[in-house]
Design a protein around this motif. Structure first.
Motif, PDB file in Angstrom:
ATOM      1  N   GLN A 191       0.783  -1.156   0.055  1.00 56.63           N
ATOM      2  CA  GLN A 191      -0.023  -0.064  -0.007  1.00 56.63           C
ATOM      3  C   GLN A 191       0.917   1.268  -0.017  1.00 56.63           C
ATOM      4  OE1 GLN A 191      -2.363  -0.522   3.266  1.00 56.63           O
ATOM      5  NE2 GLN A 191      -3.699  -2.136   2.390  1.00 56.63           N
ATOM      6  N   ALA A 192       1.959   1.372   0.774  1.00 56.88           N
ATOM      7  CA  ALA A 192       2.939   2.342   0.764  1.00 56.88           C
ATOM      8  C   ALA A 192       3.446   2.658  -0.640  1.00 56.88           C
ATOM      9  CB  ALA A 192       4.126   2.333   1.868  1.00 56.88           C
ATOM     10  N   LEU A 193       3.931   1.539  -1.348  1.00 58.88           N
ATOM     11  CA  LEU A 193       4.336   1.571  -2.648  1.00 58.88           C
ATOM     12  C   LEU A 193       3.477   2.241  -3.711  1.00 58.88           C
ATOM     13  CD1 LEU A 193       6.902  -1.397  -3.144  1.00 58.88           C
ATOM     14  CD2 LEU A 193       7.455   0.797  -2.201  1.00 58.88           C
ATOM     15  N   SER A 194       1.951   1.404  -3.708  1.00 59.20           N
ATOM     16  CA  SER A 194       1.033   2.028  -4.366  1.00 59.20           C
ATOM     17  C   SER A 194       0.890   3.609  -4.348  1.00 59.20           C
ATOM     18  CB  SER A 194      -0.147   1.055  -4.257  1.00 59.20           C
ATOM     19  OG  SER A 194       0.130  -0.186  -4.520  1.00 59.20           O
ATOM     20  N   THR A 195       0.745   3.943  -3.162  1.00 59.48           N
ATOM     21  CA  THR A 195       0.616   5.346  -2.632  1.00 59.48           C
ATOM     22  C   THR A 195       1.619   6.223  -3.406  1.00 59.48           C
ATOM     23  OG1 THR A 195      -0.672   5.011  -0.791  1.00 59.48           O
ATOM     24  CG2 THR A 195       0.391   7.217  -0.961  1.00 59.48           C
ATOM     25  N   ALA A 245       4.005   9.813  -7.819  1.00 57.68           N
ATOM     26  CA  ALA A 245       4.973   9.896  -8.837  1.00 57.68           C
ATOM     27  C   ALA A 245       4.440  10.114  -9.953  1.00 57.68           C
ATOM     28  CB  ALA A 245       5.874   8.512  -8.810  1.00 57.68           C
ATOM     29  N   TRP A 246       3.331   9.486 -10.444  1.00 60.99           N
ATOM     30  CA  TRP A 246       2.697   9.688 -11.504  1.00 60.99           C
ATOM     31  C   TRP A 246       1.855  11.230 -11.663  1.00 60.99           C
ATOM     32  CZ3 TRP A 246      -3.027  10.076 -12.485  1.00 60.99           C
ATOM     33  CH2 TRP A 246      -3.290  10.037 -13.693  1.00 60.99           C
ATOM     34  N   LEU A 247       1.252  11.476 -10.690  1.00 62.66           N
ATOM     35  CA  LEU A 247       0.592  12.677 -10.563  1.00 62.66           C
ATOM     36  C   LEU A 247       1.544  13.917 -10.749  1.00 62.66           C
ATOM     37  CD1 LEU A 247      -1.780  12.526  -7.675  1.00 62.66           C
ATOM     38  CD2 LEU A 247      -2.543  12.645 -10.120  1.00 62.66           C
ATOM     39  N   THR A 248       2.943  13.576 -10.415  1.00 60.32           N
ATOM     40  CA  THR A 248       3.968  14.941 -10.542  1.00 60.32           C
ATOM     41  C   THR A 248       4.831  14.705 -11.519  1.00 60.32           C
ATOM     42  OG1 THR A 248       5.236  13.588  -9.022  1.00 60.32           O
ATOM     43  CG2 THR A 248       3.896  15.244  -7.953  1.00 60.32           C
TER      44      THR A 248
END
Length: 225
Positions: A179-183, A188-191
């Motif tokens: 869950q931490a990695l997914s978050t 990373a994708w948004l920025t």
């Protein structure tokens, strides 16, 4: 559930109400649904889920995605109602954003605070009016994410040099770690492609950490919680 169970907390009740109602409103908006959601935000505020309140514990308010995601989906409506600023302050407080003003970078970040608090931290910035302070907070937030992705020493959370994930002083490859990695992958994708994107070397290491989870799980069935 019986009285005394952990089903009457702000976090549990919030996760069962805010997000479903907010998604339903975005898909099929009506004045009644908007009023219901704003009333829900106000109810939580009135009951103590607000800036400056410990809500009974300053230690374990760690699941805030319900509040931040619903708030983001309803941000324009909250702004029109003159309530966005107070909701932003609530997120800033409960996500402990003030920690980013200076923290011990020799330590890693707790996995709980990534999976349950990183996106709410980002939302607390995005709720702000565009100005220099917002830019400074965004830079501080991405510095924090970059730091959280570095190898952590000893038994400290979160990522180790072999790309395993630690929590509670041990390997925690299942729900919390993933869950931490997914978050972080969402962040990373948004920025990506913005002035705030993560450094290339951090992204490369993060990619290896993500892919390593497939290798770790190749011969095992990891329990989900």
């Amino acid at each position: 559930e019986q009285p005394g169970d952990d089903y009457g907390t702000f976090q549990v009740i919030g996760s069962q109400s805010f997000y479903p109602l907010a998604v339903d409103y975005r898909l099929n908006p009506t004045p009644e649904k908007k009023a219901q959601l704003i009333e829900l935000f106000d109810h939580f505020q009135n009951q103590g889920f607000t800036a400056g309140s410990s809500v009974g514990s300053t230690d374990h308010i760690i699941r805030l995605n319900f509040y931040s995601t619903a708030g983001f989906l309803l941000r324009k409506e909250l702004e029109q109602a003159g309530k966005l600023e107070e909701k932003q302050a609530t997120l800033t407080w409960h996500t402990r954003f003030g920690k980013l003003a200076g923290w011990d970078k020799s330590q890693g970040e707790n996995t709980d605070l990534i999976r349950g608090g990183a996106l709410p931290k980002l939302s607390s910035v995005l709720f702000m009016t565009n100005n220099a302070e917002k830019g400074a907070r965004m830079s501080a937030f991405m510095d924090y994410i970059n730091w959280a992705l570095q190898d952590a020493p000893g038994y400290i959370d979160t990522i180790k040099p072999d790309h395993s994930i630690f929590h509670h002083r041990g390997a925690y490859q299942n729900s919390y770690g993933i869950q931490a990695l997914s978050t972080i992958s969402i962040i990373a994708w948004l920025t990506r492609g913005t002035d705030y994107e993560l450094p290339a070397e951090t992204l490369a290491s993060f990619r290896e950490t993500f892919l390593a989870q497939f290798d770790f799980a190749a011969d095992f069935e990891l329990h989900p919680a």
